[in-house]
Every structure is written in structure tokens, then in C-alpha cells.
Design an enzyme around this catalytic site. Sequence first.
Site, mmCIF file in Angstrom:
data_model
loop_
_atom_site.group_PDB
_atom_site.id
_atom_site.type_symbol
_atom_site.label_atom_id
_atom_site.label_comp_id
_atom_site.label_asym_id
_atom_site.label_seq_id
_atom_site.Cartn_x
_atom_site.Cartn_y
_atom_site.Cartn_z
ATOM 1 N N GLN A 1 -8.082 13.692 -44.874
ATOM 2 C CA GLN A 1 -6.669 13.454 -44.551
ATOM 3 C C GLN A 1 -6.387 13.443 -43.045
ATOM 4 O O GLN A 1 -5.526 12.693 -42.566
ATOM 5 C CB GLN A 1 -5.814 14.525 -45.235
ATOM 6 C CG GLN A 1 -4.368 14.112 -45.373
ATOM 7 C CD GLN A 1 -3.556 15.177 -46.070
ATOM 8 O OE1 GLN A 1 -3.493 16.328 -45.629
ATOM 9 N NE2 GLN A 1 -2.923 14.797 -47.161
ATOM 10 N N TRP B 1 -2.515 -4.464 -4.898
ATOM 11 C CA TRP B 1 -2.600 -4.505 -6.374
ATOM 12 C C TRP B 1 -1.997 -5.776 -6.943
ATOM 13 O O TRP B 1 -1.265 -5.715 -7.928
ATOM 14 C CB TRP B 1 -1.874 -3.306 -7.020
ATOM 15 C CG TRP B 1 -2.278 -1.966 -6.533
ATOM 16 C CD1 TRP B 1 -1.493 -1.065 -5.880
ATOM 17 C CD2 TRP B 1 -3.562 -1.348 -6.682
ATOM 18 N NE1 TRP B 1 -2.208 0.064 -5.597
ATOM 19 C CE2 TRP B 1 -3.474 -0.075 -6.081
ATOM 20 C CE3 TRP B 1 -4.766 -1.744 -7.253
ATOM 21 C CZ2 TRP B 1 -4.549 0.802 -6.026
ATOM 22 C CZ3 TRP B 1 -5.834 -0.876 -7.201
ATOM 23 C CH2 TRP B 1 -5.719 0.370 -6.610
ATOM 24 N N GLN C 1 6.854 6.861 -15.757
ATOM 25 C CA GLN C 1 7.877 7.759 -15.164
ATOM 26 C C GLN C 1 9.076 6.924 -14.677
ATOM 27 O O GLN C 1 10.226 7.315 -14.873
ATOM 28 C CB GLN C 1 7.280 8.535 -13.980
ATOM 29 C CG GLN C 1 6.288 9.624 -14.356
ATOM 30 C CD GLN C 1 4.960 9.065 -14.864
ATOM 31 O OE1 GLN C 1 4.452 8.068 -14.355
ATOM 32 N NE2 GLN C 1 4.401 9.703 -15.872
ATOM 33 N N PRO D 1 0.823 -1.223 0.000
ATOM 34 C CA PRO D 1 0.000 0.000 0.000
ATOM 35 C C PRO D 1 0.853 1.268 0.000
ATOM 36 O O PRO D 1 0.512 2.243 -0.663
ATOM 37 C CB PRO D 1 -0.812 -0.120 1.294
ATOM 38 C CG PRO D 1 -0.856 -1.588 1.595
ATOM 39 C CD PRO D 1 0.424 -2.167 1.068
ATOM 40 N N GLU E 1 4.047 -2.888 -13.617
ATOM 41 C CA GLU E 1 5.434 -3.294 -13.953
ATOM 42 C C GLU E 1 6.352 -2.090 -14.141
ATOM 43 O O GLU E 1 7.218 -2.074 -15.010
ATOM 44 C CB GLU E 1 5.455 -4.212 -15.177
ATOM 45 C CG GLU E 1 4.845 -5.553 -14.844
ATOM 46 C CD GLU E 1 5.527 -6.725 -15.502
ATOM 47 O OE1 GLU E 1 6.689 -6.605 -15.928
ATOM 48 O OE2 GLU E 1 4.876 -7.765 -15.563
HETATM 49 C C1 FAD Z 1 -4.216 -3.368 -12.149
HETATM 50 C C2 FAD Z 1 -2.903 -3.442 -11.445
HETATM 51 C C3 FAD Z 1 -2.224 -4.635 -11.395
HETATM 52 C C4 FAD Z 1 -1.014 -4.728 -10.706
HETATM 53 N N1 FAD Z 1 -0.394 -5.952 -10.586
HETATM 54 C C5 FAD Z 1 0.673 -6.070 -9.748
HETATM 55 C C6 FAD Z 1 1.220 -7.361 -9.439
HETATM 56 O O1 FAD Z 1 0.770 -8.383 -9.961
HETATM 57 N N2 FAD Z 1 2.228 -7.431 -8.541
HETATM 58 C C7 FAD Z 1 2.753 -6.330 -7.934
HETATM 59 O O2 FAD Z 1 3.668 -6.472 -7.129
HETATM 60 N N3 FAD Z 1 2.266 -5.086 -8.224
HETATM 61 C C8 FAD Z 1 1.238 -4.936 -9.109
HETATM 62 N N4 FAD Z 1 0.718 -3.689 -9.375
HETATM 63 C C9 FAD Z 1 1.295 -2.518 -8.745
HETATM 64 C C10 FAD Z 1 1.979 -1.570 -9.710
HETATM 65 O O3 FAD Z 1 3.191 -2.103 -10.152
HETATM 66 C C11 FAD Z 1 2.115 -0.228 -8.972
HETATM 67 O O4 FAD Z 1 0.824 0.332 -8.881
HETATM 68 C C12 FAD Z 1 3.057 0.718 -9.689
HETATM 69 O O5 FAD Z 1 4.375 0.259 -9.604
HETATM 70 C C13 FAD Z 1 2.982 2.142 -9.132
HETATM 71 O O6 FAD Z 1 3.054 2.141 -7.729
HETATM 72 P P1 FAD Z 1 1.984 2.998 -6.878
HETATM 73 O O7 FAD Z 1 0.644 2.588 -7.343
HETATM 74 O O8 FAD Z 1 2.313 2.819 -5.449
HETATM 75 O O9 FAD Z 1 2.213 4.491 -7.308
HETATM 76 P P2 FAD Z 1 3.329 5.481 -6.726
HETATM 77 O O10 FAD Z 1 4.636 4.808 -6.669
HETATM 78 O O11 FAD Z 1 2.806 6.097 -5.482
HETATM 79 O O12 FAD Z 1 3.380 6.557 -7.884
HETATM 80 C C14 FAD Z 1 2.404 7.592 -8.025
HETATM 81 C C15 FAD Z 1 2.850 8.481 -9.180
HETATM 82 O O13 FAD Z 1 4.106 9.082 -8.867
HETATM 83 C C16 FAD Z 1 5.049 8.773 -9.879
HETATM 84 N N5 FAD Z 1 6.369 8.602 -9.289
HETATM 85 C C17 FAD Z 1 6.715 7.870 -8.194
HETATM 86 N N6 FAD Z 1 8.025 7.942 -7.957
HETATM 87 C C18 FAD Z 1 8.539 8.737 -8.918
HETATM 88 C C19 FAD Z 1 9.857 9.210 -9.231
HETATM 89 N N7 FAD Z 1 10.903 8.844 -8.509
HETATM 90 N N8 FAD Z 1 10.007 10.030 -10.293
HETATM 91 C C20 FAD Z 1 8.930 10.372 -11.042
HETATM 92 N N9 FAD Z 1 7.676 9.975 -10.814
HETATM 93 C C21 FAD Z 1 7.486 9.170 -9.754
HETATM 94 C C22 FAD Z 1 4.544 7.490 -10.531
HETATM 95 O O14 FAD Z 1 5.037 7.320 -11.851
HETATM 96 C C23 FAD Z 1 3.048 7.714 -10.484
HETATM 97 O O15 FAD Z 1 2.654 8.503 -11.569
HETATM 98 C C24 FAD Z 1 -0.475 -3.583 -10.101
HETATM 99 C C25 FAD Z 1 -1.167 -2.354 -10.182
HETATM 100 C C26 FAD Z 1 -2.366 -2.287 -10.817
HETATM 101 C C27 FAD Z 1 -3.123 -0.968 -10.821
#
Ligand code: FAD
Length: 384
Positions: A281, A157, A369, A129, A365
Site C-alpha cells: 500500500q 542564464w 518563492q 548576473p 520564469e
Molecule cells: C536553466 C535556466 C534557464 C533560464 N532561462 C532564462 C531565459 O531564457 N531568460 C531569462 O531572462 N532568464 C532565464 N533564467 C533565469 C531565471 O529566471 C533566474 O535564474 C531566476 O529568476 C532566479 O534568479 P537568480 O538565479 O538570480 O536567483 P536569485 O534571484 O538570486 O534568488 C536566489 C534565491 O533567493 C530566493 N529569493 C529571491 N528573492 C526573494 C524574495 N523576495 N522572497 C523570497 N525568496 C527570494 C529565490 O527564490 C531563490 O531561491 C534561466 C535560469 C536557468 C537556471
Amino acid sequence: MSVSFSLTEEQTQLRQLAADFAKDVIRPVAPHHDVTGEYAHDVLRQAHELGLMNTHIEEEFGGMGLSAFDGVLLAEELAWGCSGIGTAMEANGLAQQPVILGASDALKKKYLEPMTEEYSLCAYAVTEPGAGSDVQGMKTTAVKQGDKYILNGSKMWITNAGVADWYFVVALTDPEKKARGGMSAFIVERKWDGVEPGGKEDNMGQRASDTRAVSFDNVEVPAANLIGKEGDGWKLAMAAFDYTRPAVAAAAVGVGKAAMEYAIQYATERKAFGRPIASHQAIAFMIAEMAMNIEAGRGLVWKAASMKDDGIRNTLHASYAKAFCADMAMKVTTDAVQVFGGYGYSKEYPVEKLMRDAKIFQIYEGTSQIQRLIISKEIFVRNR
Ligand SMILES: Cc1cc2nc3c(=O)[nH]c(=O)nc-3n(C[C@H](O)[C@H](O)[C@H](O)COP(=O)(O)OP(=O)(O)OC[C@H]3O[C@@H](n4cnc5c(N)ncnc54)[C@H](O)[C@@H]3O)c2cc1C
């Protein structure tokens, strides 16, 4: 020596098998699973029977040991049918990959081999989370007690979390060290005491895929279920992406291709100002852009996968492919909705689903960003 873009006969057959399956089995039921969010067990069972799942498990453990390149050929076709169902299938591959890379033969025999014989599912549980992009911010701990680890924490997730028999889990075994040897990877069975998947997330797109939180409350994990050695967790979790990011990118290509095909068909049939809109076009060029970017994306995918198969480090190229294809699929599907005009905005037509489905490619994955973060780090190091 020239580089060949031609497929071998086996690769052509494999691709055709997946294309036929996507057309005949996946696509007809895709709208149903999009609306209901029901897991497509029936489709996945058939895919398993045809050998379209678990394709990278090594031959000595009953699998087909397909290459990364073979995998991207399959991923594009399956996602063309429905990327939600494709993701449900690919989630097995994502969870299996670090096991293939780092587990003992005994663990592979116990957890991978049965999956080649009978249909079953697994999940990759790394995100938490409070820790998505920043994987090192994870809080889940595994504390060694005799011949067990006691696992506590929660994941978020997780694709396939509600249907998987086992999870690939990364937890802190030395919280101080984090990625530098403080994270370890385990196989954790869903049926064990203290393992609790949450409710299915009501996602925007890829609704056929099952996404849930999972909590671990004093779960006793046998030390034998440690993958590799203590401290290998970060390395294994990240190494898997070199294989799976090209496959995710290939799936984005499949979604883009599906959207372009619908756009071409509609633009040929729909008339405005007395002629098919394809002859305006602005519409024709929008579709030309789609074709060009889909082709470019596939090129990046094929290169990233081929490098892996050739034993060349492909982290940079996997990120090129993942970032480019995710953004491409979002643009192509959004433009396909544009080509359909008002009809594109309606759930009665297929392109709005593709636009919703495409969005996740920019998030899971590693977000778009984070891919750029990897790319910039890699290119600055190379050019130092
Ligand atoms: C439908 C779905 C399926 C998924 N399946 C899996 C799974 O099977 N296994 C698993 O482990 N995870 C899974 N995930 C998790 C997914 O990999 C994460 O949601 C993702 O890596 C982003 O993490 P977060 O949601 O915590 O967003 P955050 O890390 O909080 O990011 C929020 C925003 O800030 C940006 N950000 C964060 N850090 C930086 C930085 N240093 N520089 C620039 N921008 C930044 C991000 O790009 C994003 O736009 C899944 C997610 C979803 C929604």
C-alpha cells in the site's frame, strides 16, 4: 452554464500530433541529448515542419495564432518526451510573446514572419548576473544616440542564447525610473558587433537546452528595434509570463506524467516480499498521490490558460499553476525514483533524469518563492 473540460476536435488532433511527435521523435533521442548536451536541431527542425513551433505568431504574420490553451496542450506533451528539448522549443515562444504583444507591424514582419517560414531560434534575455528574481536590479543600459541606442551590459542564464538569431532584451533607458517607465525592450541580433554569447552552462537537468550568458559591448541597436515605446520594457517582459507560465506549468505536468507512468510500470513488474511492489500500500498510495496531484496541476494550468484566452487577467492563476506544478513535478519525480529503489538512482533507468529535469521548474520564469510572493500580493490586495 457548465464549464467544459472537453477538447474540441482540433484540440484533440493537435494534442495527438504533439503526443506522437514526443513518443516517436523526442523520447528516443532524449537520453543522447541529456548525456551530450548537444542541441537537438534535428528534432526542432522536424517540429518546425509539423507546425509545433512558433505556434502563437499571429496569422497575419504567417503564424497559426494558436490560443494560450492550445499552447499548454502542446507543452505538456512535448515535455513528456523530454523537457530539455521542450524548453528549447518553448524558449522561442517566450521571446516571441512580448514582440507579439507590443511590437510594430514592421518589426513583426521583419523578425516573426521569417520564423514561420524557416527554422530559426530566438531568446528572451532579461536575467542578469546580479538580477534574477529582482529584475529591477538590472544594470544593462541602452543610451539613445540619434537614431540608435548604445547597449552595454550582460545577461545571464539565457535559454537558446548560443543558437538564437535574435534576442528580446530589456535594458535601462532611464535608470532612475526602473520599472516605472525606465526599462525598454529591444530586438537585438546575435550577429551584430559587440554581441557575445558565453559558453554553454553545464546544467544539472534539461541538458538538451542551451543556456548561456550574453554580453553587450557598445552594441548599436537601431531605434526602429525598440519594442513599443520607451519605458514599455518591464510591462512587456512581465506580460509575456501570463502566457508562458501556464505553458511552463504544463511542461511540469508532462514531466510528472512521464515519471508516474514509469513508476506504475515498474511497480507492477518489480517484486518484493513475494509480490509486486504495487500491491504494497505504501507504494500504491505514493502513486495515487502522483495521479491526484498531476490531475490537480493540469486543472490549474487549463484554468490559467483559459482565463487568458477569455480576456480575464490571469496573473494570479498563472502563478498558482506555475508554483503548484513545479513543486508537484519535483515531488512526483523524486517519488518515482523512490519507487524504483536503487535502480531509480542509476542513470540506466529513466527516472533520475526526470528528477534532475524537474528541478528547473522551481527556478526559471520566476522561482517558486517569487510565485508565492505574487500570489500573496494578489490575494492581500483582493481581500483588502
Ligand atoms: C536553466 C535556466 C534557464 C533560464 N532561462 C532564462 C531565459 O531564457 N531568460 C531569462 O531572462 N532568464 C532565464 N533564467 C533565469 C531565471 O529566471 C533566474 O535564474 C531566476 O529568476 C532566479 O534568479 P537568480 O538565479 O538570480 O536567483 P536569485 O534571484 O538570486 O534568488 C536566489 C534565491 O533567493 C530566493 N529569493 C529571491 N528573492 C526573494 C524574495 N523576495 N522572497 C523570497 N525568496 C527570494 C529565490 O527564490 C531563490 O531561491 C534561466 C535560469 C536557468 C537556471
